[in-house]
Design a protein around this motif. Structure first.
Motif: not given
Length: 800
Positions: A59, A61, A68, A117, A179-181
């Motif tokens: 989760e 960034y 996690d 996700k 990756n998340e962002r």
């Protein structure tokens, strides 16, 4: 975390004979250190300075953190310890089981079924292994699957072992998510044959930076029983592509394997920032043998042997097992970057977006200069001079191909993150250490252009954006409305930018004088004192009553003030990731002048005591977690030492430079308690090895002084004995037999080459000549002994 320490012990490998260790010893590394509390390291596999890394995505960034709950996939590109979002995780791979098809576990009629996700796997830390060059974790979802990764410089391998009895296993290659962002803005993939795929992924990157492309090729050790492609409409069984998708669109490939002949599936992959052919070349060069993919175990053996060769170049004795694991993990983290940028054939993508070739040398990329110029750069120059030469050459290539020197070079563009002029102290130190031999004139011309001008508007580089004001008035104006080419720009942080410029000018003055540019040297020496232009002697810190601090100035030269209140030196206005309290010490080029501005040396030392909360940390080193560390990003509204960030990393040695070296030792031993053998064992972002390099210097008893000086300040080591391999078989030995684990000892005397040394530093040339640096330590400091006389201290350069 003792279990993690045991897991981090690397399997026995053949090794070279070394003077300070038994032949069978390994250097323990725990790659979980720094994976919690915003250390932002990654636990997966990478080679030293590797182009490719394979590590779990969660989760966070930056990729993954220890807490996690699920693993979304195993990405193939990561930076260690970076603080910006939008970084890494491209080509997210996850092994799964279940039915793929309409109405199945992965419903091909629903694009959302292939969201990482949603399909992320639960896992367990039990049995998890994080070593240099090898990672292993058990996924508890999908019937239980063991995932392993390893990596060489340009190729990597992952092995997925499905549970006994699983008839079919699938591998999902998600190229639409990272990756998340880290936003994927475009992707392409093609199934080439029954074992191979290739494609490309274009991503946004790093604090609003530009886009760049990663090409990949992956080959498996067994044929696909079935395959398909998913996109924004759903899944397409049997599709081979090529398939393309745009920004934020679902995209990927599933590959199904018949497990009746074996439960393990191995994939070998390579990436390139040049083109598809580059990925193919890298795969053939490092991931194949006899036209077949290298076995996982064969690559792991090579990877771990390479790491042990790197780690054995520094040998320590003494301390606890945890101490040594922390030390060697710090060395591991410091040797991960910058990343190799040239492919196996030497080609690389330059800052002009054209393809160039590095013949007989390695091109590097990803330069976090604002961080690394303070410690990691000097460490690499000391330990890896051949790499330091290539790093210096890479920076010059950025200048010649991109039109300007970089600030924070990401892939093949300048992200323009951070402020000041970090490339100047970075390159001047490399020149001082001999890494620019034969290119001194070219380097000086590039640095002078940067120091005396600004890049053209059409050039992406930001350079010294504050130079118009700085060259005219001696300070960078504070102007939050100044138009930036990226996220950061110097006038947004005018006071700290002025101090960074002045430090850079002091370094460049040394180089100018040595190369015969006397007029430039004189001008630069004068500019090195421009920190005084932002020093307001009338500023009062109300809680302490201390007077005189750096303060931002606006365009017309007036001091900046908040509307309706007095200027507060504990506020962040005008300072980048810090306050006037932290930045006031960023004057190593003019320590006597700084002390005078504070009312004299005694008052300056008293201010240092308040800054470090010295009495508290002297009584109990663990007090740092209350006095210094408020949070991972506690840069603002603080008046204490901030060990989580770079601007005051050098501050402990200000005690040494003012004649109280024993206090440097007290502060260092306290700061070292923030580094531990567990996921929270890095204080703040590791910043591409910067914090780790700081720890290594602190533990060894050396720290680089003012950029360009060539000096290394001395202090009490943490270990009883250390050896550092230098070129031509020379060995630098550091001995401190009285050093004891968990006990604070102070320098009573120092010998260099068997002769007493009263001064508090050694020069670069002395270190390179090798020999033995011997410390005599004592439980109590001698406040009138070693390093306390003015003759023991370095003097500012002439003209300052």
């Amino acid at each position: 975390m003792l279990r993690l320490a045991r897991l981090a012990l690397i399997a026995l490998l053949p090794v070279m004979a070394v003077p300070l260790a038994a032949q069978t010893s390994e250097r323990p590394v725990n790659t979980f250190i720094g994976t919690q509390d915003e250390g932002n390291t990654f636990p997966g596999a990478s080679a030293p300075f590797g182009m490719i890394q394979v590590s779990p995505i969660g989760e966070h960034y930056a990729g993954w953190r220890y807490s996690d709950p699920r693993i979304r996939g195993f990405g193939h590109s990561f930076l260690s310890g970076a603080g910006c979002w939008e970084q890494g995780g491209q080509l997210s791979v996850l092994p799964v089981t279940g039915r793929i098809g309409p109405g199945g576990d992965f419903d091909t009629s629903k694009p959302g079924a292939f969201d990482q996700k949603r399909y992320a796997a639960e896992y367990t830390h039990e049995g998890e292994v994080g070593q240099a060059g090898y990672y292993k974790v058990k996924l508890t979802s999908y019937g239980g699957i063991t995932a392993e990764t390893t990596a060489l410089t340009r190729a990597a391998a992952e092995r997925y072992t499905f549970a006994p009895g699983a008839g079919t296993g699938h591998v999902l290659l998600n190229i639409g998510q990272a990756n998340e962002r880290h936003s994927v803005v475009g992707s392409e993939v093609k199934v080439l044959d029954e074992r191979s795929i290739e494609g490309k992924i274009t991503t946004k990157s790093f604090c609003g930076g530009a886009q760049y492309t990663t090409w990949f090729r992956m080959v498996f050790d067994q044929p696909f029983a079935a395959h398909g492609i998913w996109d924004d409409r759903g899944g397409w069984p049997g599709a081979k592509g090529p398939s393309q998708q745009g920004e934020a669109r679902p995209h990927g490939v599933w590959l199904s394997f018949d497990l009746k002949h074996g439960s393990a599936v191995t994939a070998v992959s390579a990436i390139s920032h040049v083109d598809a052919e580059g990925a193919r070349i890298n795969l053939r060069a490092e991931g194949m043998a006899d036209a077949k993919p290298l076995s996982f175990d064969a690559m792991r053996t090579q990877a771990q042997a390479a790491w042990q060769r790197e780690l054995r170049s520094v040998r320590v004795e003494g301390g606890s097992n945890d101490d040594r694991t922390v030390f060697y993990t710090a060395l591991y983290h410091a040797l991960l970057q910058p990343l190799t940028g040239s492919d196996a054939d030497g080609r690389y993508r330059g800052y002009d977006d054209a393809i160039h070739t590095a013949q007989g040398w390695t091109y590097y990329e990803f330069f976090s200069l604002w961080d690394t110029y303070r410690a990691q750069n000097q460490l690499l120059a000391l330990l890896r001079p051949e790499r330091a030469r290539d790093i210096a050459n890479s920076v010059l290539k950025i200048r010649s191909e991109g039109g300007w020197l970089p600030r924070w070079g990401y892939a093949n563009f300048d992200s323009n993150v951070m402020t000041g002029d970090p490339v100047t102290p970075f390159m001047v130190d490399l020149w001082r250490y001999g890494a620019l031999k034969g290119r001194e004139r070219e380097a000086y011309a590039a640095l002078r252009e940067n120091a005396f001008g600004v890049p053209p508007h059409r050039n992406r580089a930001q350079g010294r954006a504050g130079n118009p004001s700085y060259l005219k008035n001696g300070f960078v104006q504070y102007d939050r409305s100044f138009v930036a080419k990226g996220m950061d720009i110097d006038p947004h942080h005018g006071a700290s930018a002025t101090m960074e410029y002045a430090l850079a000018d002091s370094a460049l003055a040394v180089m100018a004088k040595s190369l015969g540019h006397a007029k430039d040297a004189q001008a630069l020496e004068k500019r090195a004192l421009n920190w005084r232009k932002v020093w307001d002697p009338n500023v009062v810190d109300t809680p302490t009553g201390l007077r005189g601090f750096p303060r931002p100035r606006v365009q017309d030269g007036n001091w900046f003030a908040e509307v309706g209140r007095e200027y507060d030196p504990r506020g962040e206005r005008g300072f980048h990731e810090g306050t006037a309290w932290q930045y006031q010490w960023l004057v190593p080029q003019d320590v006597p002048g700084l002390a005078a501005a504070m009312g004299g040396t005694d008052k300056a030392l008293n201010r240092l005591d308040q800054f470090f909360d010295y009495d508290a940390v002297h009584a109990d080193p663990a007090a740092v977690r209350k006095s210094w560390v408020v949070g991972a990003y506690s840069y603002y509204s603080q008046f204490r030492y901030n060990p989580n960030n770079e601007p005051d990393l050098h501050a402990p040695w200000m005690y040494t430079l003012m004649g109280q070296p024993w206090k440097t030792t007290t502060v260092l031993r306290a700061a070292e308690t923030l580094f531990g053998n567990g996921p929270s064992g890095v204080t703040g972002n590791d910043d591409l090895g910067t914090m780790s390099a700081w720890y290594l210097f602190s533990a060894l008893g050396l720290y680089p002084d003012t950029p360009g000086s060539g000096r290394f300040l001395l202090h009490a080591p943490r270990f009883a004995r250390a050896e550092i391999d230098l070129p031509q078989g020379r060995i630098l030995r550091i001995e401190a037999p009285e050093a004891k684990p968990g006990e604070r000892r102070f320098v009573q005397s120092v010998q260099w080459g068997g002769r007493p040394l009263s001064r508090v530093w050694l020069d670069w040339e002395q270190l390179q000549a090798a020999g033995t640096l011997s410390y005599k330590l004592t439980p109590q400091p001698d406040t009138k002994g070693w390093g306390t006389r003015s003759s023991d201290l370095p003097r500012p350069p002439a003209g300052m």
